[in-house]
Design a protein around this motif. Sequence first.
Motif, PDB file in Angstrom:
ATOM      1  N   ARG A 170      15.870 -17.837  39.383  1.00 33.68           N
ATOM      2  CA  ARG A 170      15.114 -18.444  40.607  1.00 33.68           C
ATOM      3  C   ARG A 170      15.496 -19.700  41.306  1.00 33.68           C
ATOM      4  O   ARG A 170      15.607 -20.109  42.255  1.00 33.68           O
ATOM      5  N   GLU A 171      15.803 -20.403  40.184  1.00 34.35           N
ATOM      6  CA  GLU A 171      16.188 -21.850  40.375  1.00 34.35           C
ATOM      7  C   GLU A 171      17.552 -21.841  41.419  1.00 34.35           C
ATOM      8  O   GLU A 171      17.836 -22.494  42.342  1.00 34.35           O
ATOM      9  N   LYS A 172      18.421 -21.003  40.818  1.00 32.45           N
ATOM     10  CA  LYS A 172      19.797 -20.743  41.811  1.00 32.45           C
ATOM     11  C   LYS A 172      19.465 -20.285  43.087  1.00 32.45           C
ATOM     12  O   LYS A 172      20.033 -20.643  44.023  1.00 32.45           O
ATOM     13  N   LEU A 173      18.563 -19.136  43.179  1.00 35.34           N
ATOM     14  CA  LEU A 173      18.249 -18.413  44.322  1.00 35.34           C
ATOM     15  C   LEU A 173      17.482 -19.678  45.277  1.00 35.34           C
ATOM     16  O   LEU A 173      17.846 -19.606  46.577  1.00 35.34           O
ATOM     17  N   ALA A 174      16.838 -20.291  44.591  1.00 35.81           N
ATOM     18  CA  ALA A 174      15.972 -21.401  45.370  1.00 35.81           C
ATOM     19  C   ALA A 174      17.250 -22.539  46.088  1.00 35.81           C
ATOM     20  O   ALA A 174      17.177 -23.040  47.120  1.00 35.81           O
ATOM     21  N   LYS A 175      18.076 -22.729  45.152  1.00 35.97           N
ATOM     22  CA  LYS A 175      19.321 -23.809  45.649  1.00 35.97           C
ATOM     23  C   LYS A 175      20.246 -22.888  46.793  1.00 35.97           C
ATOM     24  O   LYS A 175      20.454 -23.495  47.729  1.00 35.97           O
ATOM     25  N   TYR A 176      20.429 -21.768  46.511  1.00 29.31           N
ATOM     26  CA  TYR A 176      21.143 -20.878  47.779  1.00 29.31           C
ATOM     27  C   TYR A 176      20.390 -20.994  48.816  1.00 29.31           C
ATOM     28  O   TYR A 176      21.120 -21.120  50.066  1.00 29.31           O
ATOM     29  N   TYR A 177      19.227 -20.756  48.782  1.00 25.11           N
ATOM     30  CA  TYR A 177      18.271 -20.742  49.993  1.00 25.11           C
ATOM     31  C   TYR A 177      18.227 -22.284  50.924  1.00 25.11           C
ATOM     32  O   TYR A 177      18.601 -22.379  52.051  1.00 25.11           O
ATOM     33  N   ASN A 178      18.189 -23.398  49.965  1.00 36.41           N
ATOM     34  CA  ASN A 178      18.313 -24.505  50.489  1.00 36.41           C
ATOM     35  C   ASN A 178      19.459 -24.756  51.024  1.00 36.41           C
ATOM     36  O   ASN A 178      19.321 -25.780  52.186  1.00 36.41           O
TER      37      ASN A 178
END
Length: 648
Positions: free
Chosen positions: A18-26
């Motif tokens: 989820r941390e990586k997905l949040a990074k991609y989103y930002n």
Amino acid sequence: MRLYIRRNNTMIRQNRNREKLAKYYNIFMETGEINPNVHPWVAESWRKSKEYAVKAEKFNDLTEISKEDLLALQNKHKAAMDYMQEFTTGIKDFLQEYDLCLLLLDSDCTVIRNYASPYNRLLSRKIEGANLKLENIGTFSANIAAKYKSLFWMFGPEIWLKAYHDCDTGAAPVFVCGKVAYIITVLIKDYDKLPQDAVISLLMSIKTAMEIHLKQKMSLQAQEAILDATPFAVYHILKNGDVAYANRLGASRLAGIGALDEQSKTMNLNDVVLNYKHTPIYKGFQGISCINQEATWTTQVKTYEDITTVVPIKENKNDGNEEIGSVVAVTMPIEDLRMLVAHAAGYTAKYSLDSIVGISSACNLMKERAMRAAKKDAHILLQGEPGTGKQRLAHGIHMASARVNGPLISINCGNVTPELLEQELFGARIGREISHPGKLELASGGTLLMDEIEKLPPQIAEKLAEFLHNKKIRRIGEEVERAINVRIIASSDGNLRRLCEKNLFDEKLFEIISRSIIHLPPLRSRREDIPLLTESIIAELTAQHKIGLKKLTEDAMDMLKQYDWPGNIKQLQSVIENAVFSVKSDIITADNINLMGNVRPDSKWKEDKDIFMRAWQSAGGNISRLANLLGVSRVTLYRYIKKYGIEK
């Protein structure tokens, strides 16, 4: 490394960081760049969400349909809602324990119903009626599942709305008739407590079970619609005599015999049908089938005669043997069957009152009286000279009456012998097993046109008067009385009242059929109608035979208007028909008009009696007219009348 596979319209994805997905989103929100590890469907949805300028906040300012429209939407999808309600009621503790929000959306992504527990705070119940399309809320599992027609699982940071990044969501399309009809969507916050596979299994269970349920319901609705549309009463009857099912006609018949109690529940047939143990239904439970057999049903209200089919239904017992647990019965009242056959045989009205052509006061008065008589249900007597249009008027009266959906059957009282006429009118039993209905029975529910009723033999007229008075009939050779509901339209070329005074017609029958008398005027008393009648006859002929329209010259029309027309409209029809088919041009002159119709002056009437008789009929039996038509003196004409043995 690809972390998802497509299988049977289901996008199965492995758990993501989820941390990586949040990074991609930002990164995407700041720069517009998409990391290659972002799922392609999500990536495409992010781009579209940005193009639509969807705010990445809460469910704010969502357009909701009105309460009235939401109610209409829920009524439309009641079957799906009922199923979801039943399903979620069984798992309400499960939904509450894991704080699951479950939504039912239509194919356009409008929320039909929120099935979250009362304690769920993920979505307000105001979400009902809101549309969750991409242009409204951005990337969300529901609009991706709707677009790609596939179950799709979405992790929190992939959701466009930041407020739901700490939730996971999944959605599954529900197919009905090969098309997406609904979207089942789930939103879960405590994803650590409940494995992703468990929620996906829940979605797949709801999707599959709902598809099966809706398919079966549609099939049952179609079957019920078919059964309700059939002209048969259909029943499913249990062994104890209870009616488990009846189609619409069957239910109305049960109501008609008092088989429904105060709560509209079907009573046991043992208590309603007095001869139940002697019916094909009772025999069906003994394993005896019957196909299209006559059956009699005796009730407190009345006795019915049906054509009945009974099929036993076998059930498996615990010991492996079979027994008959119920029967299916299909019945049709014999009178309904006769009406159906009458329609199939073409026993319907061909002409309306509007088809009667004329502007004369005599014609208008006749049509007004016919319309008034049609609205009543009394028998009608039509009187007029031969050829004045009594049959067409009878058709028009039937079509304008409340009996228009019933058969219109004709019988000519002067065409057959008295013995055959009696059988044709009343019906007869032939042998032990065969019994034929007569035209009085076949016309039940409709109209019987009795042409040339003045020629009805006295003994038949007397019997007919009795049957019409009692509204019951007995076939020849039988003692069974059958109810009839028929209207008589009688036609007569002569004056029946005078015939009664001379004891040449049954007075009781005259009183019954003469409640409404309509006189048809001869054509010579409505000469202003001749041009319209001529145009109508030509139009019908040219349309029927697909030939060019023809017109009469002024001299030809004057010739028609000045003639007395002893054969009335029927003779005019014959004359015009002869002219239309004998003249090659589009114009019919006076020289083309032969008032004798197909009988020409140069015909060999002096040697051929048939030709002479046709000329005689054309002249209406008038000696002077016939002498003028044939171009001979009255003395010469009398010699040929004597030669052919004709009595005036």
